[in-house]
Design a protein around this motif. Structure first.
Motif, mmCIF file in Angstrom:
data_model
loop_
_atom_site.group_PDB
_atom_site.id
_atom_site.type_symbol
_atom_site.label_atom_id
_atom_site.label_comp_id
_atom_site.label_asym_id
_atom_site.label_seq_id
_atom_site.Cartn_x
_atom_site.Cartn_y
_atom_site.Cartn_z
ATOM 1 N N TYR A 1 -3.260 -2.307 -6.370
ATOM 2 C CA TYR A 1 -3.839 -1.071 -5.437
ATOM 3 C C TYR A 1 -2.926 -0.493 -4.523
ATOM 4 O O TYR A 1 -2.958 0.456 -4.474
ATOM 5 C CB TYR A 1 -5.189 -1.677 -4.586
ATOM 6 C CG TYR A 1 -6.368 -1.758 -5.773
ATOM 7 C CD1 TYR A 1 -6.812 -0.870 -6.154
ATOM 8 C CD2 TYR A 1 -6.899 -3.256 -5.836
ATOM 9 C CE1 TYR A 1 -7.854 -0.850 -7.136
ATOM 10 C CE2 TYR A 1 -8.048 -3.072 -6.499
ATOM 11 C CZ TYR A 1 -8.596 -2.158 -7.143
ATOM 12 O OH TYR A 1 -9.942 -2.202 -8.055
ATOM 13 N N GLN A 2 -2.203 -1.427 -4.040
ATOM 14 C CA GLN A 2 -0.877 -1.106 -2.736
ATOM 15 C C GLN A 2 -0.048 -0.092 -3.429
ATOM 16 O O GLN A 2 0.372 0.671 -2.911
ATOM 17 C CB GLN A 2 -0.315 -2.250 -2.224
ATOM 18 C CG GLN A 2 0.545 -1.891 -0.874
ATOM 19 C CD GLN A 2 1.016 -2.901 -0.509
ATOM 20 O OE1 GLN A 2 1.457 -4.031 -1.309
ATOM 21 N NE2 GLN A 2 1.238 -3.024 0.881
ATOM 22 N N GLU A 3 0.601 -0.671 -4.766
ATOM 23 C CA GLU A 3 1.499 0.303 -5.323
ATOM 24 C C GLU A 3 0.804 1.657 -5.694
ATOM 25 O O GLU A 3 1.702 2.748 -5.997
ATOM 26 C CB GLU A 3 1.849 -0.337 -6.572
ATOM 27 C CG GLU A 3 2.751 -1.654 -6.292
ATOM 28 C CD GLU A 3 2.966 -2.519 -7.479
ATOM 29 O OE1 GLU A 3 2.665 -2.052 -8.554
ATOM 30 O OE2 GLU A 3 3.519 -3.458 -7.467
ATOM 31 N N LYS A 4 -0.409 1.740 -6.040
ATOM 32 C CA LYS A 4 -1.077 2.823 -6.379
ATOM 33 C C LYS A 4 -1.312 3.938 -5.150
ATOM 34 O O LYS A 4 -1.860 4.821 -5.415
ATOM 35 C CB LYS A 4 -2.434 2.572 -7.278
ATOM 36 C CG LYS A 4 -2.022 2.182 -8.745
ATOM 37 C CD LYS A 4 -3.418 1.521 -9.183
ATOM 38 C CE LYS A 4 -4.489 2.770 -9.537
ATOM 39 N NZ LYS A 4 -3.826 3.504 -10.501
ATOM 40 N N GLY A 5 -1.016 3.394 -4.043
ATOM 41 C CA GLY A 5 -1.200 4.134 -2.948
ATOM 42 C C GLY A 5 -2.530 3.534 -2.229
ATOM 43 O O GLY A 5 -2.912 4.546 -1.372
ATOM 44 N N LYS B 1 -8.239 -0.132 -0.513
ATOM 45 C CA LYS B 1 -8.616 -1.285 -1.588
ATOM 46 C C LYS B 1 -7.951 -2.578 -1.630
ATOM 47 O O LYS B 1 -8.559 -3.562 -1.933
ATOM 48 C CB LYS B 1 -8.700 -0.462 -2.957
ATOM 49 C CG LYS B 1 -9.451 -1.225 -3.961
ATOM 50 C CD LYS B 1 -11.013 -1.335 -3.952
ATOM 51 C CE LYS B 1 -11.698 -2.147 -4.892
ATOM 52 N NZ LYS B 1 -13.084 -2.182 -4.783
ATOM 53 N N ALA B 2 -6.729 -2.361 -1.685
ATOM 54 C CA ALA B 2 -5.877 -3.613 -1.341
ATOM 55 C C ALA B 2 -6.262 -4.432 -0.185
ATOM 56 O O ALA B 2 -6.217 -5.695 -0.404
ATOM 57 C CB ALA B 2 -4.195 -3.245 -1.213
ATOM 58 N N LYS B 3 -6.582 -3.995 1.017
ATOM 59 C CA LYS B 3 -7.025 -4.803 1.791
ATOM 60 C C LYS B 3 -8.144 -5.380 1.602
ATOM 61 O O LYS B 3 -8.730 -6.499 1.898
ATOM 62 C CB LYS B 3 -7.055 -3.982 3.238
ATOM 63 C CG LYS B 3 -7.439 -4.873 4.332
ATOM 64 C CD LYS B 3 -7.437 -3.808 5.712
ATOM 65 C CE LYS B 3 -7.936 -4.602 7.082
ATOM 66 N NZ LYS B 3 -7.691 -3.881 8.172
ATOM 67 N N GLU B 4 -9.204 -4.756 1.163
ATOM 68 C CA GLU B 4 -10.577 -5.202 0.844
ATOM 69 C C GLU B 4 -10.593 -6.453 -0.358
ATOM 70 O O GLU B 4 -11.036 -7.506 0.001
ATOM 71 C CB GLU B 4 -11.281 -4.119 -0.005
ATOM 72 C CG GLU B 4 -12.732 -4.544 -0.457
ATOM 73 C CD GLU B 4 -13.566 -3.568 -1.199
ATOM 74 O OE1 GLU B 4 -14.249 -3.738 -1.998
ATOM 75 O OE2 GLU B 4 -13.177 -2.250 -1.077
ATOM 76 N N LEU C 1 0.984 -10.807 2.339
ATOM 77 C CA LEU C 1 0.502 -9.652 1.718
ATOM 78 C C LEU C 1 -0.255 -8.801 2.831
ATOM 79 O O LEU C 1 0.031 -7.583 3.304
ATOM 80 C CB LEU C 1 0.151 -9.756 0.514
ATOM 81 C CG LEU C 1 0.713 -10.538 -0.356
ATOM 82 C CD1 LEU C 1 0.034 -10.415 -1.696
ATOM 83 C CD2 LEU C 1 2.111 -9.430 -0.906
ATOM 84 N N LEU C 2 -1.342 -9.489 3.235
ATOM 85 C CA LEU C 2 -2.076 -9.019 4.303
ATOM 86 C C LEU C 2 -1.791 -8.484 5.315
ATOM 87 O O LEU C 2 -2.012 -7.552 6.135
ATOM 88 C CB LEU C 2 -3.496 -9.954 4.243
ATOM 89 C CG LEU C 2 -4.671 -9.281 4.877
ATOM 90 C CD1 LEU C 2 -5.227 -7.944 4.441
ATOM 91 C CD2 LEU C 2 -6.131 -10.044 5.076
ATOM 92 N N ALA C 3 -1.084 -9.572 5.960
ATOM 93 C CA ALA C 3 -0.370 -9.231 7.409
ATOM 94 C C ALA C 3 0.664 -8.173 7.363
ATOM 95 O O ALA C 3 0.646 -7.256 8.472
ATOM 96 C CB ALA C 3 0.321 -10.897 7.837
ATOM 97 N N ASP C 4 1.386 -8.194 6.409
ATOM 98 C CA ASP C 4 2.377 -6.969 6.179
ATOM 99 C C ASP C 4 1.673 -5.603 6.100
ATOM 100 O O ASP C 4 2.033 -4.563 6.602
ATOM 101 C CB ASP C 4 3.199 -6.987 5.053
ATOM 102 C CG ASP C 4 4.132 -8.299 5.035
ATOM 103 O OD1 ASP C 4 4.307 -8.848 6.447
ATOM 104 O OD2 ASP C 4 4.873 -8.738 4.117
ATOM 105 N N LEU C 5 0.203 -5.790 5.348
ATOM 106 C CA LEU C 5 -0.316 -4.419 5.258
ATOM 107 C C LEU C 5 -0.935 -4.169 6.693
ATOM 108 O O LEU C 5 -1.052 -2.713 6.986
ATOM 109 C CB LEU C 5 -1.523 -4.775 4.437
ATOM 110 C CG LEU C 5 -2.182 -3.461 4.020
ATOM 111 C CD1 LEU C 5 -1.521 -2.557 2.893
ATOM 112 C CD2 LEU C 5 -3.415 -3.778 2.996
ATOM 113 N N ASN C 6 -1.395 -5.045 7.545
ATOM 114 C CA ASN C 6 -1.725 -4.715 8.656
ATOM 115 C C ASN C 6 -0.963 -4.368 9.612
ATOM 116 O O ASN C 6 -1.133 -3.512 10.863
ATOM 117 C CB ASN C 6 -2.692 -5.913 9.394
ATOM 118 C CG ASN C 6 -3.955 -6.252 8.570
ATOM 119 O OD1 ASN C 6 -4.413 -5.222 7.928
ATOM 120 N ND2 ASN C 6 -4.321 -7.571 8.409
#
Length: 241
Positions: A206-210, A214-217, A236-241
């Motif tokens: 999901y992250q790669e698809k932008g 959804k990735a966070k979910e 992964l989640l920490a880097d996303l936030n």
């Protein structure tokens, strides 16, 4: 003294098997995955080896193969090729033997296909002859057990890591990871490390698809399910936030 120790170990293994030791192995592999501790994986392989030596049958052989596969999967994190080489031949031989099993044949073929993928990752030149073998094994596995969570997971990984020019497809990979988890849920095996691993890869796709929302979910759901899933929670989640 050594004889007494062996007798004690044998009695302990028999007792554990009677108490449902395969479930204990699954719990141990789950914990080893969470910590990504290769020493824990090696200890678990040793326990599974003892179980198989105590009761040599297809079930204990497959349990051992799953533990060995988990260890080799862990080597991919830091590219520990020396450790990989120490176990790969034994696992390959075991999976080949199990591939003719009526009960475990499909899963064994799928795992062997993935094992060849690991070999290619460490030695890309092997892709010329191992690539077709890997694909063929997956096709056979899917034909035999299209609803197996392990078969679906290995197919998902194959679709994710294979270049698009050679048949890879991230969208198909995402759908297969989802189907694998649905199969785990149907069989009541959410406490399997592969279930969590699927969620990690789903989020990455999901992250790669932008689609970061959804990735966070997905990753938040994974951490809610298992708070000690540090790869996602602290990575992964920490880097996303």
């Amino acid at each position: 003294m050594k004889t007494n120790s062996r007798i004690f170990a044998l009695l302990m293994m028999i007792t554990l098997m009677a108490m449902g030791f395969p479930q204990d192995l699954k719990r141990l592999s789950y914990q080893a995955y969470l910590t990504q501790d290769k020493n824990s994986w090696k200890q678990n392989v040793a326990l599974a080896t003892q179980a198989h030596q105590t009761q040599p049958n297809e079930r204990t052989s497959f349990d051992l193969a799953l533990m060995e596969y988990g260890l080799l999967n862990a080597t991919m994190v830091d590219q520990d090729e020396r450790l990989f080489d120490s176990y790969v031949d034994g696992l390959e031989k075991r999976l080949k033997a199990l591939s003719s099993s009526k009960t475990y044949g499909a899963d064994a073929k799928a795992l062997l296909s993935s094992l060849y993928g690991y070999k290619i990752a460490y030695s890309p030149m092997k892709g010329m002859f191992l690539g077709p073998k890997s694909s063929g094994l997956l096709e056979e596995a899917f034909a035999q057990a299209p609803n197996s969570p392990i078969v679906l997971k290995m197919m998902a990984g194959n679709k994710y890591f294979t270049p698009e020019t050679w048949g890879g497809d991230k969208d198909e990979a995402l759908a297969l990871f989802q189907k694998s988890n649905q199969a785990f849920e149907k069989s009541g095996n959410e406490q399997d490390w592969m279930y969590l691993d699927n969620m990690a890869w789903m989020g990455m796709i999901y992250q790669e698809k932008g689609n970061e929302a959804k990735a966070k979910e997905v990753w938040t759901q994974a951490v809610k399910l298992e708070p000690n899933f540090h790869w996602v929670a602290k990575g992964l989640l920490a880097d996303l936030n």
